[in-house]
Design a protein around this motif. Structure first.
Motif, short mmCIF file in Angstrom:
data_model
loop_
_atom_site.label_atom_id
_atom_site.label_comp_id
_atom_site.label_asym_id
_atom_site.label_seq_id
_atom_site.Cartn_x
_atom_site.Cartn_y
_atom_site.Cartn_z
N GLY A 243 0.77 -1.24 0.00
CA GLY A 243 0.00 0.00 0.00
C GLY A 243 0.80 1.28 0.00
N SER A 244 2.11 1.21 -0.17
CA SER A 244 2.92 2.42 -0.15
C SER A 244 2.67 3.27 -1.39
N THR A 245 3.10 4.51 -1.33
CA THR A 245 3.12 5.37 -2.50
C THR A 245 4.40 5.12 -3.28
N ALA A 246 4.52 5.76 -4.45
CA ALA A 246 5.75 5.64 -5.24
C ALA A 246 6.93 6.24 -4.50
N VAL A 247 6.71 7.37 -3.84
CA VAL A 247 7.79 8.00 -3.06
C VAL A 247 8.26 7.07 -1.95
N GLN A 248 7.33 6.48 -1.23
CA GLN A 248 7.70 5.55 -0.15
C GLN A 248 8.40 4.31 -0.69
N GLU A 249 7.96 3.85 -1.85
CA GLU A 249 8.60 2.68 -2.46
C GLU A 249 10.08 2.97 -2.72
N ILE A 250 10.38 4.13 -3.29
CA ILE A 250 11.79 4.50 -3.52
C ILE A 250 12.53 4.59 -2.18
N ALA A 251 11.97 5.37 -1.26
CA ALA A 251 12.68 5.68 -0.01
C ALA A 251 12.93 4.46 0.84
N TYR A 252 11.92 3.62 1.03
CA TYR A 252 12.07 2.47 1.91
C TYR A 252 12.95 1.40 1.27
N THR A 253 12.86 1.26 -0.04
CA THR A 253 13.70 0.28 -0.74
C THR A 253 15.17 0.69 -0.63
N LEU A 254 15.46 1.95 -0.92
CA LEU A 254 16.84 2.40 -0.85
C LEU A 254 17.36 2.43 0.58
N SER A 255 16.48 2.70 1.55
CA SER A 255 16.90 2.63 2.95
C SER A 255 17.26 1.20 3.34
N ASN A 256 16.50 0.23 2.83
CA ASN A 256 16.89 -1.17 3.04
C ASN A 256 18.26 -1.44 2.42
N GLY A 257 18.46 -0.91 1.22
CA GLY A 257 19.76 -1.06 0.56
C GLY A 257 20.89 -0.47 1.39
N ILE A 258 20.65 0.69 1.98
CA ILE A 258 21.65 1.32 2.84
C ILE A 258 22.00 0.39 4.01
N ALA A 259 21.01 -0.24 4.60
CA ALA A 259 21.26 -1.15 5.72
C ALA A 259 22.12 -2.34 5.29
N TYR A 260 21.86 -2.89 4.09
CA TYR A 260 22.63 -4.03 3.62
C TYR A 260 24.09 -3.64 3.31
N VAL A 261 24.26 -2.49 2.67
CA VAL A 261 25.62 -2.04 2.34
C VAL A 261 26.39 -1.75 3.62
N THR A 262 25.73 -1.14 4.59
CA THR A 262 26.36 -0.86 5.88
C THR A 262 26.83 -2.16 6.55
N ALA A 263 25.96 -3.18 6.54
CA ALA A 263 26.31 -4.47 7.15
C ALA A 263 27.47 -5.13 6.41
N ALA A 264 27.47 -5.03 5.08
CA ALA A 264 28.55 -5.65 4.30
C ALA A 264 29.88 -4.96 4.55
N GLN A 265 29.85 -3.63 4.64
CA GLN A 265 31.09 -2.91 4.93
C GLN A 265 31.61 -3.25 6.34
N ALA A 266 30.68 -3.40 7.28
CA ALA A 266 31.08 -3.78 8.64
C ALA A 266 31.73 -5.16 8.66
#
Length: 553
Positions: A243-266
């Motif tokens: 049920g998200s909007t297009a803006v939320q789809e971008i933001a939450y998807t990329l925020s998930n991506g940020i979490a994964y990249v952060t974990a991989a760098q760690a």
């Protein structure tokens, strides 16, 4: 005042206002699905503040707003990857071979719910769900049947699997070895995106911390052994379906991506290496121009995040490569043939937005799993767009449109603002734990449903132009009523003929490694070789990691 603004004001006074006095517009306001206002006319004045060189650029160059390749579809078409899976491995294998014969260029595996959450068909929680929303896979033996007569060195396979992604990837690797295909030559993608499960779907098993550990183990393992495999498909699709909007789809998807990249760098992984195998998975909805702009904005935003936040230096480590699927939530049970038109428009938006691969939904998916005839129509939709429409003959054909560039810029800034909110909460894991993301999606879903019920959002055949008879004119897909019992018999027969001592030893090694800091993929691969079942491997990990419940106090 610019020359364009002056001309637009003259047009408004001389042409628009007199016309509106006689012929008012059909609505007081026009909005995108993200509830962003849409003007009646866009002109050069609307793009004056956009830095064309740095924010739009050229295809194949940072920030990739216009596409990740210089030639895009002039070189080759997107991968036509129809998502399919139902019943048994044999049932789905027949569908795969049919689709490949019809011109499909990549496989995409849908797994049933028991497979997604780590249960074998004979588990009590599997009852009533075996083979219903995807194929039932319990062991390497099932994978052997799933890909029978399909050479893994000639196809790219995407697997929509998250909590049990490590197990299915291990099965795919061992199957490749059986076919004589080294792991380094296997090509495909695993979804492996657990954060969106906590947000939008619920097919999680373990708590977030061990789940992220498994994901980074997969990153590390694939970097060494399966270098051509995309180790994650960071998915906005299910966020949008919730049920998200297009803006939320971008933001939450990329925020998930940020979490994964952060974990991989760690973990100590090099961003310029592992980030080249990150991929994304987006929805494409009905608001045509917003969807095109959404993809362009997401590419730019991700490129900036990778360069500025994580220090990526290689272009391939900054590229947002993505698969797209048309919107399941937009399909209607009423007048299901209308879904063919919806899917066509959505597919066209994804292609104009620069997708790398595409699944087109079938007309009957609001009623049943897709039939063979409906699947063929869905695939032909892509093929007609590719070969007959001409839209693939030039790169980013809507680039430079006043409306598209203005809307891309607006989506970029709105999504960036929402990502900052996530950052301010401490990142995506913390945002999930406090329920922020889930609540925001619920608010958007409620507003959309309210708009449909009040006919502010039109759905043809549902709240406007309603037909008194919407009975499907075609036959629906039916599943074997004896499927569950057959699958139970299959897995029980497997347990009776394998070497159970080797299975037990492999599962004990897995538990020991899970309790340590070693990479968990190695013992999973060895357990798969012994024909340990998906449920048994998942239970071994449950014993160490426990299970996640959002309602636990």
């Amino acid at each position: 005042m610019s020359k364009d603004e002056k001309k637009k004001n003259e047009w408004t006074h001389n042409s628009l206002d007199p016309h509106l006095q006689k012929y008012p517009e059909r609505k007081k306001s026009f909005q995108t699905s993200s509830r962003m206002n849409v003007k009646g006319l866009y002109s050069a004045a609307d793009v004056e503040g956009i830095d064309a060189e740095n924010n739009i650029g050229f295809p194949g160059e940072y920030p990739f707003s216009r596409g990740i390749q210089p030639t895009m579809y002039r070189g080759r078409f997107w991968t036509m990857r129809q998502y399919a899976g139902f019943g048994s491995a044999e049932d789905t294998n027949r569908r795969y071979r049919y689709l490949l014969d019809q011109g499909q260029t990549g496989l995409s595996v849908a797994f049933d719910l028991p497979t997604q959450i780590g249960y074998d068909p004979d588990h009590v929680l599997s009852y009533g769900e075996v083979g219903k929303v995807g194929v039932s896979i319990s062991s390497l033996a099932d994978m052997e049947q799933l890909f029978a007569a399909i050479p893994l060195d000639r196809v790219s396979t995407s697997m929509t699997i998250n909590s049990t992604a490590a197990i299915l990837l291990a099965m795919y690797q061992v199957l490749g070895e059986q076919q004589g295909v080294p792991a380094a030559k296997l090509n495909g993608t695993i979804q492996n995106d657990i954060l969106k499960e906590y947000i939008a779907r619920g097919t999680h098993i373990y708590p977030p911390t061990p789940s992220l550990r498994i994901i980074t183990d997969i990153f590390e393992y694939c970097q060494q052994h399966l270098p051509q495999f995309n180790t994650i498909s960071i998915s906005g699709y299910h966020i949008r379906e919730a049920g998200s909007t297009a803006v939320q789809e971008i933001a939450y998807t990329l925020s998930n991506g940020i979490a994964y990249v952060t974990a991989a760098q760690a973990r100590g992984l090099d961003v310029d290496t592992f980030a080249q195998r990150l991929s994304f998975f987006f929805n494409v909805h009905n608001n045509f121009f917003e969807e095109v702009a959404k993809f362009r904005a997401a590419r730019r935003l991700w490129a900036e995040i990778m360069k500025e936040r994580f220090g990526a230096t290689l272009p391939r480590a900054m590229m947002l490569r993505f698969h797209t699927q048309t919107a399941g939530s937009s399909l209607t049970a009423q007048e299901p043939d209308n879904n063919i038109i919806r899917v066509t428009l959505q597919a066209l938006a994804a292609i104009l937005g620069g997708t790398q691969s595409l699944h087109t939904n079938s007309r009957d998916e609001a009623l049943a799993l897709p039939s063979q005839d409906s699947v063929r129509i869905a695939l032909r939709t892509q093929q007609i767009i590719a070969d007959e429409s001409g839209v693939a003959d030039t790169v980013d054909p809507l680039g430079g449109s006043y409306f598209i560039e203005s809307l891309t810029e607006a989506l970029y800034h709105e999504a960036r603002h929402e990502i900052k909110k996530i950052d301010d909460l401490g990142g995506m894991i913390q945002a999930i734990e406090v329920g922020y993301v889930q609540q925001e999606i619920e608010k958007s879903a409620y507003q959309t449903q309210k708009n449909i019920e009040q006919s502010e959002l039109i759905m043809v055949g549902v709240n406007k132009y309603v037909s008194p008879d919407d009975t499907p004119s075609f036959e629906l897909q039916k599943l074997d009523s004896e499927l569950q019992q057959k699958r139970i018999s299959t897995v029980q027969e497997l347990r009776s003929r394998r070497d159970n001592l080797k299975v037990d030893q492999a599962l004990n090694v897995l538990k020991n490694v899970a309790s340590s800091q070693q990479n968990i993929m190695y013992p999973i691969v060895e357990a798969v070789r012994t024909y340990a079942t998906l449920g048994e491997i998942s239970d071994a990990l449950r014993a160490v990691f426990g299970e996640y419940s959002p309602y636990r106090t």
